[in-house]
Enzyme design. Structure first.
Site, PDB file in Angstrom:
ATOM      1  N   CYS A   2       0.876  -1.166   0.000  1.00 14.25           N
ATOM      2  CA  CYS A   2       0.000   0.000   0.000  1.00 14.25           C
ATOM      3  C   CYS A   2       0.910   1.211   0.000  1.00 14.25           C
ATOM      4  CB  CYS A   2      -0.896   0.005   1.241  1.00 14.25           C
ATOM      5  SG  CYS A   2      -1.897   1.512   1.377  1.00 14.25           S
ATOM      6  N   GLU A 102      -4.112   1.468  -6.090  1.00  8.88           N
ATOM      7  CA  GLU A 102      -3.174   0.496  -6.652  1.00  8.88           C
ATOM      8  C   GLU A 102      -3.191   0.652  -8.165  1.00  8.88           C
ATOM      9  OE1 GLU A 102      -1.044  -1.086  -5.122  1.00  8.88           O
ATOM     10  OE2 GLU A 102      -1.774  -1.447  -3.077  1.00  8.88           O
TER      11      GLU A 102
END
Length: 232
Positions: A2, A102
């Site tokens: 992340c 993402e």
């Protein structure tokens, strides 16, 4: 991993959600990146938001430059690795967010940015650990990292890891210093896919210099150069 997330809610919304006091000058963030100073909630100060730097320098590597800092730790081994074990046992935190990003790879050069949120687009919390360390100049700093796990069915379409989202009803237990290791480890699972959604966003998110509402807006799929693509 992340490496980018958002916290686009207002000061009032955050204070109501966590029953904690926020700085008067807090402004929503749309593109939070490593090394930045952002709000977290710790067991040491659960009634107020603390501001820590995203990126931990491990116990065995103090005074490392920013580029060498860690931003994530694998949840599966956080209770075993020397570099994280102490923080996991004694220094856990909630990292407020309302979405994370993402990039989906298409071929060798094309990447499409996606944003992931809860289905109701409400505020949630990542599982975090933090520590205090001394800088080269002798100053004390607080830093944190986000735990990651295997992806659920929503995230796996784009990436092979996802941040751990702590269910709201378990947030207090995550911060509780007396929670057992086994209970803590049981929280570190992929968040239920049926409670999440994803959508493509503008490649503006690629640059940490950009931090505006347009970053979290739904857009047609575009690659990192801003070119429209047929792939979603």
């Amino acid at each position: 991993m992340c490496g980018r997330y958002s916290l686009s809610k207002s000061k009032i919304e955050l204070e109501e959600r966590f029953q904690a006091e926020m700085l008067a000058d807090f402004k929503p963030r749309y593109n939070i990146a490593p090394t930045q100073l952002v709000p977290v909630i710790t067991s040491d100060s659960p009634k107020g938001f603390s501001f820590f730097y995203w990126g931990i320098t491990p116990d065995f590597g103090h005074n490392k430059p920013v580029s060498q800092k860690l931003i994530n730790a694998k949840a599966e081994s956080v209770n075993e690795k020397i570099s994280f074990k102490g923080s996991f046992q004694r220094r856990r935190c909630l990292v407020p967010a309302d979405g994370f990003f993402e990039w989906k790879k298409l071929g060798k050069k094309t990447k499409i940015p996606y944003r992931f949120t809860l289905r109701d687009e409400d505020i949630f919390s990542f599982a975090g650990i933090w520590e205090e360390y001394e800088t080269v100049s002798g100053e004390s700093q607080h830093t944190f990292l986000i735990l990651t796990t295997t992806p659920n069915e929503v995230v796996e379409e784009v990436h092979d890891r996802m941040p751990v989202i702590i269910p709201r009803d378990q947030e207090k237990k995550w911060l509780d210093k007396y929670s057992s290791e086994s209970d803590l480890m049981k929280m570190l699972n992929p968040y239920p896919a049926e409670l999440m959604l994803s959508y493509t966003v503008s490649p503006l998110v690629n640059s940490v210099q950009n931090d505006s509402p347009g970053i979290i807006r739904r857009t047609s799929p575009m690659d990192q150069f801003g070119n429209y693509t047929l792939f979603g």
